[in-house]
Write a protein that holds these residues in place. Structure first.
Motif, mmCIF file in Angstrom:
data_model
loop_
_atom_site.group_PDB
_atom_site.id
_atom_site.type_symbol
_atom_site.label_atom_id
_atom_site.label_comp_id
_atom_site.label_asym_id
_atom_site.label_seq_id
_atom_site.Cartn_x
_atom_site.Cartn_y
_atom_site.Cartn_z
ATOM 1 N N GLY A 110 62.130 -5.194 29.553
ATOM 2 C CA GLY A 110 61.302 -5.726 30.626
ATOM 3 C C GLY A 110 61.683 -7.140 30.999
ATOM 4 O O GLY A 110 61.701 -7.509 32.179
ATOM 5 N N GLY A 111 62.014 -7.959 29.990
ATOM 6 C CA GLY A 111 62.453 -9.323 30.275
ATOM 7 C C GLY A 111 63.738 -9.339 31.073
ATOM 8 O O GLY A 111 63.923 -10.173 31.973
ATOM 9 N N LEU A 112 64.661 -8.425 30.753
ATOM 10 C CA LEU A 112 65.905 -8.339 31.513
ATOM 11 C C LEU A 112 65.637 -7.938 32.957
ATOM 12 O O LEU A 112 66.180 -8.548 33.899
ATOM 13 C CB LEU A 112 66.844 -7.337 30.844
ATOM 14 N N LEU A 113 64.804 -6.921 33.155
ATOM 15 C CA LEU A 113 64.479 -6.499 34.524
ATOM 16 C C LEU A 113 63.770 -7.602 35.300
ATOM 17 O O LEU A 113 64.043 -7.820 36.485
ATOM 18 C CB LEU A 113 63.609 -5.241 34.483
ATOM 19 N N ALA A 114 62.847 -8.315 34.631
ATOM 20 C CA ALA A 114 62.147 -9.413 35.300
ATOM 21 C C ALA A 114 63.106 -10.545 35.645
ATOM 22 O O ALA A 114 63.028 -11.131 36.732
ATOM 23 C CB ALA A 114 61.019 -9.930 34.402
ATOM 24 N N ALA B 112 56.261 -4.087 41.830
ATOM 25 C CA ALA B 112 57.240 -3.902 40.762
ATOM 26 C C ALA B 112 57.012 -4.911 39.642
ATOM 27 O O ALA B 112 57.068 -4.574 38.459
ATOM 28 C CB ALA B 112 58.657 -4.040 41.314
ATOM 29 N N ALA B 113 56.732 -6.177 40.028
ATOM 30 C CA ALA B 113 56.451 -7.201 39.020
ATOM 31 C C ALA B 113 55.189 -6.865 38.242
ATOM 32 O O ALA B 113 55.111 -7.091 37.026
ATOM 33 C CB ALA B 113 56.314 -8.570 39.689
ATOM 34 N N ALA B 114 54.188 -6.301 38.927
ATOM 35 C CA ALA B 114 52.954 -5.904 38.243
ATOM 36 C C ALA B 114 53.218 -4.770 37.260
ATOM 37 O O ALA B 114 52.635 -4.725 36.162
ATOM 38 C CB ALA B 114 51.901 -5.480 39.266
ATOM 39 N N GLY B 115 54.086 -3.831 37.640
ATOM 40 C CA GLY B 115 54.451 -2.765 36.716
ATOM 41 C C GLY B 115 55.124 -3.308 35.475
ATOM 42 O O GLY B 115 54.847 -2.861 34.349
ATOM 43 N N LEU B 116 56.001 -4.285 35.648
ATOM 44 C CA LEU B 116 56.637 -4.927 34.494
ATOM 45 C C LEU B 116 55.600 -5.683 33.671
ATOM 46 O O LEU B 116 55.681 -5.721 32.435
ATOM 47 C CB LEU B 116 57.742 -5.873 34.968
ATOM 48 N N ALA B 117 54.631 -6.303 34.352
ATOM 49 C CA ALA B 117 53.583 -7.024 33.634
ATOM 50 C C ALA B 117 52.783 -6.088 32.739
ATOM 51 O O ALA B 117 52.413 -6.443 31.609
ATOM 52 C CB ALA B 117 52.656 -7.730 34.630
ATOM 53 N N LEU B 118 52.515 -4.872 33.221
ATOM 54 C CA LEU B 118 51.788 -3.914 32.379
ATOM 55 C C LEU B 118 52.630 -3.461 31.194
ATOM 56 O O LEU B 118 52.094 -3.144 30.127
ATOM 57 C CB LEU B 118 51.353 -2.708 33.207
ATOM 58 N N ALA B 119 53.939 -3.442 31.353
ATOM 59 C CA ALA B 119 54.796 -3.140 30.206
ATOM 60 C C ALA B 119 54.659 -4.226 29.142
ATOM 61 O O ALA B 119 54.618 -3.938 27.938
ATOM 62 C CB ALA B 119 56.249 -3.012 30.651
ATOM 63 N N ALA B 120 54.565 -5.486 29.583
ATOM 64 C CA ALA B 120 54.325 -6.572 28.632
ATOM 65 C C ALA B 120 52.938 -6.449 28.014
ATOM 66 O O ALA B 120 52.741 -6.774 26.830
ATOM 67 C CB ALA B 120 54.480 -7.919 29.340
ATOM 68 N N GLY C 219 56.618 -15.443 35.510
ATOM 69 C CA GLY C 219 55.277 -15.744 35.017
ATOM 70 C C GLY C 219 54.383 -14.526 35.004
ATOM 71 O O GLY C 219 53.593 -14.319 34.086
ATOM 72 N N LEU C 220 54.503 -13.686 36.049
ATOM 73 C CA LEU C 220 53.712 -12.458 36.093
ATOM 74 C C LEU C 220 54.077 -11.535 34.946
ATOM 75 O O LEU C 220 53.203 -10.921 34.324
ATOM 76 C CB LEU C 220 53.931 -11.746 37.433
#
Length: 415
Positions: free
Chosen positions: A127-131, A18-26, A166-167
């Motif tokens: 994405g920042g909120l979800l992270a 899930a964190a990697a998916g958010l990272a790709l959004a960034a 960080g991710l």
């Protein structure tokens, strides 16, 4: 809560995916939609006859669009699930980047850069909120498990909160690396091939957004309505906000013009690819480098240290064109600059209740965007005069140094 059909994040691997998916959004919202422009600026400037001011103004309108998106983000997040906002921004960025390759008018490109900024802000704030919420659940889960919005209660899923943040922010580095690999082949032999580079970047955005959609199905931040969300108080965060404003003003000059400067200094296309890839890889590595610092520092110390390091990184190519200085600059800058953004999210998390996180993250994003609006055009104006880009980047370094001093004055809030 997640939908009935959404899988729970029941293991550490699920949380990391899930964190990697958010990272790709960034990666999409910043790495591909914004920072790829530095690579395409030299061929676009040569083909379209731009001055440095016009080249910088393209990033100024992008930052202005980002500010509009950041201002609207709290309303969107109050009305829609944050994941929906995140994915809408990614899809919008892909469509808009494709349009970059189809149009050549300066005014049309201004409009596209501005709209891309709006899409980027929607995706990045959501994405920042979800992270932040995912990181917060990692902090509070009993027995190391993950609880709360969008995640399961199973023990053993714990991941360091600092690593989650960080991710996410380090994911921008993935976008930078992709841009470094995708863009140059389209204009190396012929500067007029740059439209194809935008199309390649658009395709990368679409694929990354598809992965994000698949890997974040278990995440949810349902709209709460403005009545259930706490407003952000600016005064207690004044020094942190000022330090972040100057970060936005200073760093964007480097990220807009560093490739153009290297080109002017005689760097080959291969050198540019290596330089930008190194910068992007260091952004990814910064996830691990600064995670502990972000978790420990509750005031402005992390923001101050990172701003100071960025000032040094920006000065290196100003003082010397030697390859060692240039690559050291790229590595240091990449290892630091997105962690400044993560530092402000950590500052919000450490000093505000969860109900105020959306407003807090949006407020820092607005300040960040305001600095970016002034930065590119200011550096472009300076570069069009005596001293050129070297002088312009010197101004960027000075802004970052002042931001470090101001951020150091930010103290933790009493809770």
């Amino acid at each position: 809560m997640p939908s009935a059909n959404a899988p729970a994040l029941a293991s550490r691997g699920d949380v990391l995916r899930a964190a990697a998916g958010l990272a790709l959004a960034a990666a999409v919202s910043l790495g591909l939609a914004r920072f790829s422009y530095a690579l395409l600026l030299p061929p676009m400037r040569a083909d379209l006859g731009w001055s440095y001011f016009t080249a910088g103004a393209m990033n100024t309108v992008n930052a202005a669009g980002y500010l509009v998106g950041a201002l609207l983000a709290p309303r969107w997040l109050a009305a829609f699930d944050a994941r929906r906002v995140l994915l809408a921004g990614g899809v919008g960025a892909a469509v808009l980047l494709a349009a970059h390759g189809a149009l050549r008018s300066d005014w049309a490109l201004y409009v596209l850069r501005a709209l891309t900024g709006v899409a980027s802000a929607a995706s990045f704030v959501a994405g920042g909120l979800l992270a932040a919420r995912l990181a917060g659940q990692q902090s509070t889960a009993p027995g190391g498990g993950v609880v709360g919005v969008g995640v399961g209660d199973t023990a053993g899923a714990h991941v360091s909160p600092g690593l989650v943040l960080g991710l996410y922010y380090g994911g921008t580095g993935i976008g930078i690396v992709l841009a470094a690999l995708l863009a140059p082949p389209w204009f190396n032999a012929d500067s007029r091939g740059w439209p194809w580079a935008w199309l390649a970047l658009a395709l990368a955005c679409a694929l990354a957004t598809a992965f994000t959609a698949r890997s974040t199905r278990a995440l949810a931040a349902p709209p709460t309505g403005s009545a259930q969300r706490l407003p952000f108080q600016y005064a207690p965060f004044a020094f942190g906000l000022l330090g972040y404003l100057l970060f936005g003003l200073g760093y964007i000059g480097y990220m807009t013009f560093i490739v153009t400067l290297l080109r002017e200094q005689g760097a080959s296309a291969g050198t540019i690819v290596v330089f930008y890839t190194l910068l992007g890889l260091c952004v990814v590595g910064s996830s691990w480098l600064w995670a502990g610092l972000l978790q420990r520092c509750r005031g402005g110390q992390a923001l101050a240290l990172l701003n100071a390091l960025l000032a040094l990184a920006t000065l290196l190519p100003v003082l010397s064109a030697h390859p060692l200085a240039v690559f050291a600059s790229g590595a240091l800058f990449g290892a630091v600059f997105l962690s400044v953004v993560a530092a402000t999210t950590a500052l919000v998390r450490h000093n505000l209740p969860a109900a105020a996180w959306p407003s807090g993250i949006a407020a820092f994003t607005i300040v960040f965007a305001a600095g970016q609006i002034a930065g590119p055009s200011l550096v472009g104006l300076v570069a069009d005069g005596a001293g050129g880009l070297l002088r312009g980047l010197g101004y960027s370094a000075a802004a970052l140094a002042l931001g470090a001093v101001l951020a150091l004055l930010q103290r933790p809030l009493l809770r």
